[in-house]
Design a protein around this motif. Sequence first.
Motif, PDB file in Angstrom:
ATOM      1  N   UNK A   1       0.836  -1.172   0.000  1.00 18.24           N
ATOM      2  CA  UNK A   1       0.000   0.000   0.000  1.00 18.24           C
ATOM      3  C   UNK A   1       0.879   1.232   0.000  1.00 18.24           C
ATOM      4  N   UNK A   2       0.583   2.212  -0.796  1.00 21.17           N
ATOM      5  CA  UNK A   2       1.429   3.380  -0.943  1.00 21.17           C
ATOM      6  C   UNK A   2       1.040   4.475   0.044  1.00 21.17           C
ATOM      7  N   UNK A   3       1.281   4.249   1.326  1.00 23.77           N
ATOM      8  CA  UNK A   3       1.062   5.250   2.363  1.00 23.77           C
ATOM      9  C   UNK A   3       2.418   5.834   2.694  1.00 23.77           C
ATOM     10  N   UNK A   4       2.665   7.047   2.258  1.00 24.39           N
ATOM     11  CA  UNK A   4       3.991   7.654   2.401  1.00 24.39           C
ATOM     12  C   UNK A   4       4.202   8.200   3.802  1.00 24.39           C
ATOM     13  N   UNK A   5       5.418   7.998   4.289  1.00 24.14           N
ATOM     14  CA  UNK A   5       5.758   8.424   5.636  1.00 24.14           C
ATOM     15  C   UNK A   5       7.224   8.832   5.664  1.00 24.14           C
ATOM     16  N   UNK A   6       7.687   9.201   6.860  1.00 28.08           N
ATOM     17  CA  UNK A   6       9.116   9.455   7.043  1.00 28.08           C
ATOM     18  C   UNK A   6       9.530   8.950   8.411  1.00 28.08           C
ATOM     19  N   UNK A   7      10.829   8.703   8.537  1.00 26.67           N
ATOM     20  CA  UNK A   7      11.452   8.364   9.812  1.00 26.67           C
ATOM     21  C   UNK A   7      12.513   9.427  10.040  1.00 26.67           C
ATOM     22  N   UNK A  16      12.608  18.246  13.277  1.00 29.78           N
ATOM     23  CA  UNK A  16      13.138  16.928  12.965  1.00 29.78           C
ATOM     24  C   UNK A  16      13.779  16.953  11.582  1.00 29.78           C
ATOM     25  N   UNK A  17      14.593  15.933  11.338  1.00 30.11           N
ATOM     26  CA  UNK A  17      15.232  15.751  10.039  1.00 30.11           C
ATOM     27  C   UNK A  17      15.250  14.258   9.755  1.00 30.11           C
ATOM     28  N   UNK A  18      14.764  13.868   8.576  1.00 27.38           N
ATOM     29  CA  UNK A  18      14.658  12.443   8.306  1.00 27.38           C
ATOM     30  C   UNK A  18      14.647  12.093   6.843  1.00 27.38           C
ATOM     31  N   UNK A  19      14.111  10.908   6.579  1.00 32.49           N
ATOM     32  CA  UNK A  19      14.156  10.311   5.248  1.00 32.49           C
ATOM     33  C   UNK A  19      12.794   9.705   4.919  1.00 32.49           C
ATOM     34  N   UNK A  20      12.413   9.754   3.668  1.00 36.40           N
ATOM     35  CA  UNK A  20      11.119   9.227   3.241  1.00 36.40           C
ATOM     36  C   UNK A  20      11.076   7.700   3.211  1.00 36.40           C
ATOM     37  N   UNK A  21       9.882   7.178   3.470  1.00 38.54           N
ATOM     38  CA  UNK A  21       9.567   5.762   3.295  1.00 38.54           C
ATOM     39  C   UNK A  21       8.332   5.736   2.393  1.00 38.54           C
ATOM     40  N   UNK A  22       8.443   5.091   1.241  1.00 39.97           N
ATOM     41  CA  UNK A  22       7.380   5.152   0.232  1.00 39.97           C
ATOM     42  C   UNK A  22       6.149   4.302   0.541  1.00 39.97           C
ATOM     43  N   UNK A  23       6.333   3.122   1.134  1.00 38.97           N
ATOM     44  CA  UNK A  23       5.225   2.170   1.268  1.00 38.97           C
ATOM     45  C   UNK A  23       4.863   1.868   2.719  1.00 38.97           C
ATOM     46  N   UNK A  97      15.056  10.865 -14.988  1.00 36.80           N
ATOM     47  CA  UNK A  97      14.827  11.078 -16.426  1.00 36.80           C
ATOM     48  C   UNK A  97      16.082  11.528 -17.181  1.00 36.80           C
ATOM     49  N   UNK A  98      16.934  12.301 -16.529  1.00 35.73           N
ATOM     50  CA  UNK A  98      18.137  12.785 -17.224  1.00 35.73           C
ATOM     51  C   UNK A  98      19.364  11.916 -16.972  1.00 35.73           C
ATOM     52  N   UNK A  99      19.187  10.819 -16.242  1.00 39.60           N
ATOM     53  CA  UNK A  99      20.294   9.906 -15.998  1.00 39.60           C
ATOM     54  C   UNK A  99      21.194  10.300 -14.838  1.00 39.60           C
ATOM     55  N   UNK A 100      20.917  11.419 -14.195  1.00 32.80           N
ATOM     56  CA  UNK A 100      21.739  11.838 -13.051  1.00 32.80           C
ATOM     57  C   UNK A 100      21.413  10.967 -11.840  1.00 32.80           C
ATOM     58  N   UNK A 101      22.316  10.891 -10.877  1.00 37.73           N
ATOM     59  CA  UNK A 101      22.045  10.094  -9.683  1.00 37.73           C
ATOM     60  C   UNK A 101      20.835  10.657  -8.924  1.00 37.73           C
ATOM     61  N   UNK A 102      20.020   9.792  -8.336  1.00 37.68           N
ATOM     62  CA  UNK A 102      18.881  10.286  -7.560  1.00 37.68           C
ATOM     63  C   UNK A 102      19.375  11.036  -6.322  1.00 37.68           C
ATOM     64  N   UNK A 103      18.597  11.998  -5.877  1.00 36.84           N
ATOM     65  CA  UNK A 103      18.984  12.770  -4.698  1.00 36.84           C
ATOM     66  C   UNK A 103      18.274  12.220  -3.467  1.00 36.84           C
ATOM     67  N   UNK A 104      18.871  12.493  -2.327  1.00 38.79           N
ATOM     68  CA  UNK A 104      18.332  12.045  -1.045  1.00 38.79           C
ATOM     69  C   UNK A 104      16.942  12.653  -0.845  1.00 38.79           C
ATOM     70  N   UNK A 105      15.995  11.824  -0.404  1.00 34.93           N
ATOM     71  CA  UNK A 105      14.622  12.252  -0.184  1.00 34.93           C
ATOM     72  C   UNK A 105      14.461  12.702   1.274  1.00 34.93           C
ATOM     73  N   UNK A 106      15.118  13.796   1.598  1.00 31.21           N
ATOM     74  CA  UNK A 106      15.116  14.326   2.964  1.00 31.21           C
ATOM     75  C   UNK A 106      13.780  14.953   3.314  1.00 31.21           C
TER      76      UNK A 106
END
Length: 195
Positions: A1-7, A16-23, A97-106
């Motif tokens: 289930x796609x319930x987006x959250x962060x830790x 706070x400062x954290x990172x995404x969790x997609x599912x 899309x442009x082939x660049x490295x993905x960035x941190x989902x802060x």
Amino acid sequence: MSTRSFIARPVNGTGYSGIQVQLDGQPSHHLPLLLTAYQYRWARSVEAMTRHLVDDVTVGWDELGTDLLDGAPPALVSSLVGDERWPSRTLDHLVTPDGSPPVRMSVTDATVEDQDMQWGYVLHGSGIEVISLMNEDLGPMVRWSTDPRSAFSDDPAAWSSLAAAPVRAPRTAPAPHAPTAVPRSPAPARTVPHR
């Protein structure tokens, strides 16, 4: 289930400062994993757990898995997930899309509103602050000592910073009792006539 959250880790008082969790971001999914991980895998070290879940992640989490239950008693793991096992997965495999490295989902308390998140989990020294982002920017605390088998509400309105966390202790079957022996009176002695 796609319930987006962060830790996240707490910073500057209520920030706070954290990172995404997609599912699977709802409390009934995350809290049993996080509480068990703290109690067993990271031997009650919030700092070690936060390093793994927040600091050491390059881009973000796709999902949190049962590897967080490593070190927990098998009976506890079974009561939480039955026979299912799945690994935690990061989003390091993303292709832009442009082939660049993905960035941190802060995620921070200043940027969370722009990121379409539903839940937040801030790892404090005393427990996990659960934030229902559809209602508030603060949440009640779930103590680290909470039994991971507890029932955790997924109703966003129930997670108010003005009330206790909506957690119901697990039902436990009463321990089986050994049958109580009823003392018997000794049988009366019989006399056998001699012949």
